[in-house]
Scaffold this active site. Structure first.
Site, PDB file in Angstrom:
ATOM      1  N   HIS A  54      -0.469   4.275  -0.205  1.00  0.00           N
ATOM      2  CA  HIS A  54      -1.247   5.264   0.555  1.00  0.00           C
ATOM      3  C   HIS A  54      -1.245   6.643  -0.114  1.00  0.00           C
ATOM      4  O   HIS A  54      -1.388   7.664   0.564  1.00  0.00           O
ATOM      5  CB  HIS A  54      -0.670   5.370   1.979  1.00  0.00           C
ATOM      6  CG  HIS A  54      -1.733   5.410   3.041  1.00  0.00           C
ATOM      7  ND1 HIS A  54      -2.039   6.542   3.740  1.00  0.00           N
ATOM      8  CD2 HIS A  54      -2.563   4.451   3.504  1.00  0.00           C
ATOM      9  CE1 HIS A  54      -3.007   6.278   4.606  1.00  0.00           C
ATOM     10  NE2 HIS A  54      -3.348   5.026   4.476  1.00  0.00           N
ATOM     11  N   GLU A  62     -10.107   3.183  -2.510  1.00  0.00           N
ATOM     12  CA  GLU A  62     -10.631   3.487  -1.169  1.00  0.00           C
ATOM     13  C   GLU A  62     -11.078   4.933  -1.057  1.00  0.00           C
ATOM     14  O   GLU A  62     -11.851   5.268  -0.166  1.00  0.00           O
ATOM     15  CB  GLU A  62      -9.595   3.138  -0.088  1.00  0.00           C
ATOM     16  CG  GLU A  62      -8.399   4.054  -0.047  1.00  0.00           C
ATOM     17  CD  GLU A  62      -7.343   3.575   0.945  1.00  0.00           C
ATOM     18  OE1 GLU A  62      -6.768   2.504   0.715  1.00  0.00           O
ATOM     19  OE2 GLU A  62      -7.096   4.268   1.928  1.00  0.00           O
ATOM     20  N   HIS A 106     -11.931  -2.290   0.566  1.00  0.00           N
ATOM     21  CA  HIS A 106     -11.160  -1.601   1.608  1.00  0.00           C
ATOM     22  C   HIS A 106     -11.960  -1.663   2.897  1.00  0.00           C
ATOM     23  O   HIS A 106     -13.164  -1.410   2.896  1.00  0.00           O
ATOM     24  CB  HIS A 106     -10.992  -0.148   1.157  1.00  0.00           C
ATOM     25  CG  HIS A 106     -10.285   0.747   2.110  1.00  0.00           C
ATOM     26  ND1 HIS A 106     -10.931   1.716   2.837  1.00  0.00           N
ATOM     27  CD2 HIS A 106      -8.974   0.846   2.441  1.00  0.00           C
ATOM     28  CE1 HIS A 106     -10.044   2.383   3.559  1.00  0.00           C
ATOM     29  NE2 HIS A 106      -8.847   1.878   3.345  1.00  0.00           N
ATOM     30  N   ASP A 109       0.848  -1.203   0.000  1.00  0.00           N
ATOM     31  CA  ASP A 109       0.000   0.000   0.000  1.00  0.00           C
ATOM     32  C   ASP A 109       0.880   1.249   0.000  1.00  0.00           C
ATOM     33  O   ASP A 109       1.605   1.498   0.965  1.00  0.00           O
ATOM     34  CB  ASP A 109      -0.898  -0.008   1.238  1.00  0.00           C
ATOM     35  CG  ASP A 109      -1.950   1.092   1.187  1.00  0.00           C
ATOM     36  OD1 ASP A 109      -1.944   1.879   0.222  1.00  0.00           O
ATOM     37  OD2 ASP A 109      -2.777   1.148   2.115  1.00  0.00           O
TER      38      ASP A 109
HETATM   39 MG    MG Z   1      -4.990   1.854   1.331  1.00  0.00          MG
END
Ligand code: MG
Length: 373
Positions: free
Chosen positions: A186, A236, A286, A184
């Site tokens: 992010h 997400e 998610h 991930d």
């Molecule tokens: Mg994530």
């Protein structure tokens, strides 16, 4: 059947609940949590309550249209998180009314159990390898780890990518090749850093690289997916079928990750999964939220043919929140069998829980400027 009451509660550590009551005594729960804005989201649910009181909760699609299209302003994290929590609660009511799990009303199960992954970290390669091995020994065949621990400049020194490669290579060495490792990012990387990262980890064969760049500019993600040699996941921070349509059409995606508490709820995520199915793209919802959100995910996972794997945190299994917490066995959760969302909240324990005012952590660069978290 008519809706008689809509009420909300903030619950620790950072979640929220919506409770919808009916004149037949059936009560449904949903989780409208928007992390860092949980109070705002439940206020939005409460604003919508007058549109729900007196309505038949079985008209889920109609009530979704009332709340989404009737609002004039539509989409975005706040409005669709509130809508998602309400919609989950309606499905919980309808499942309980018919005495079946929600997935039975969405076409029935297409699998026998649901594959789960858990987040695994480690500051050093040795710690990361030990944590990955521990996950494998618990029965998981899949984990997810972070790409970078701290802030990343638009162009940074080689160290961030080098450190990540060292950690993930140690994990791969520890767990072997019959095991999936997802990474991930992010949204912390610029497109240039994301491409450097994807190139560096490609030979470690990650299951997917998630949110390599931020979600606002779909063309930036599209350009990256054309160059990267790894499967790319995102979603997400995307809301409703309309935002997923654009990423699916423009990007060479491998995985979509709608959040059932943000993207529009159970039906909307099932529709997003169907859009993805048409592009041969997998579904991995998610879910860093609580047990109600996870229970909603499991219902969709059960009935989507392109389901890949489900995110969860240990807290979301519901110890202290559910009368019977969810159980992960050999890296899987059994198909839920209870009616509605398939969980029973410990209402007394939850009613006694304190509120919270959890805020999203802030991240800074060394020069004091704001970094993407
Ligand atoms: Mg994530």
């Amino acid at each position: 059947m008519k809706i008689t009451r809509v009420s909300c509660q903030l619950i620790p550590p950072r979640w929220s609940l919506v409770r919808i009551e009916t004149d037949e005594g059936i009560v449904g729960y949903g989780e409208p949590t928007l992390e860092g804005h949980a109070r705002t989201a439940i206020t939005c649910v409460e604003e919508n309550a007058p549109l729900l009181i007196g309505e038949d909760p079985r008209r889920i699609e109609h009530l979704w249209q009332v709340l989404y299209r009737g609002a004039f302003y539509r989409g975005g994290p706040l409005l669709t998180s509130a809508l998602s929590g309400i919609e989950q609660a309606l499905w919980d009511i309808v499942g309980k009314y018919h005495g079946v799990p929600v997935y039975e009303l969405l076409g029935g199960p297409c699998r026998d159990r649901i594959r789960m992954y858990r987040g695994v970290g480690g500051a050093t390669p040795e710690a990361a390898a030990a944590a990955a091995l521990a996950a494998k020994e618990q029965g998981f065949d899949c984990l997810k780890t972070g790409a970078a621990d701290g802030a990343c400049r638009l162009i940074d020194t080689p160290r961030i990518v080098d450190d990540a490669v060292a950690r993930i290579a140690a994990m791969r060495e520890a767990v072997g090749r019959d095991f999936d490792i997802a990474i991930d990012c992010h949204g912390r990387f610029s497109p240039a850093m994301a491409l450097r990262f994807c190139d560096a980890v490609a030979d470690l064969t990650p299951m997917f690289v998630e949110e390599p760049v931020l979600p606002e500019n779909v063309d930036a993600l599209a350009a990256l997916t054309r160059k990267a040699r790894v499967p790319i996941a995102t979603g997400e921070r995307l809301y409703t079928k309309w935002e997923f349509r654009e990423v699916l059409e423009k990007c060479e995606l491998a995985v979509v990750q709608p959040d059932l508490s943000h993207a529009g709820g159970i039906s909307e995520s099932k529709k997003i999964a169907a859009l993805a199915e048409a592009w041969y793209v997998a579904l991995a919802p998610h879910c860093p939220l609580g047990p109600v959100a996870l229970a909603a995910c499991l219902q969709v996972d059960a009935c989507c043919p392109n389901f890949l794997v489900q995110e969860h945190t240990p807290d979301a299994l519901g110890k202290g929140y559910l009368r019977q917490p969810l159980v992960v066995e050999n890296g899987h959760i059994a198909l839920p069998t209870g009616p509605g969302l398939g969980i029973e909240l410990d209402e007394e324990a939850i009613a006694a829980m304190p509120s919270h005012d959890w805020l999203t952590p802030q991240l800074r660069h060394a020069d004091g400027s704001v970094a993407d978290w």
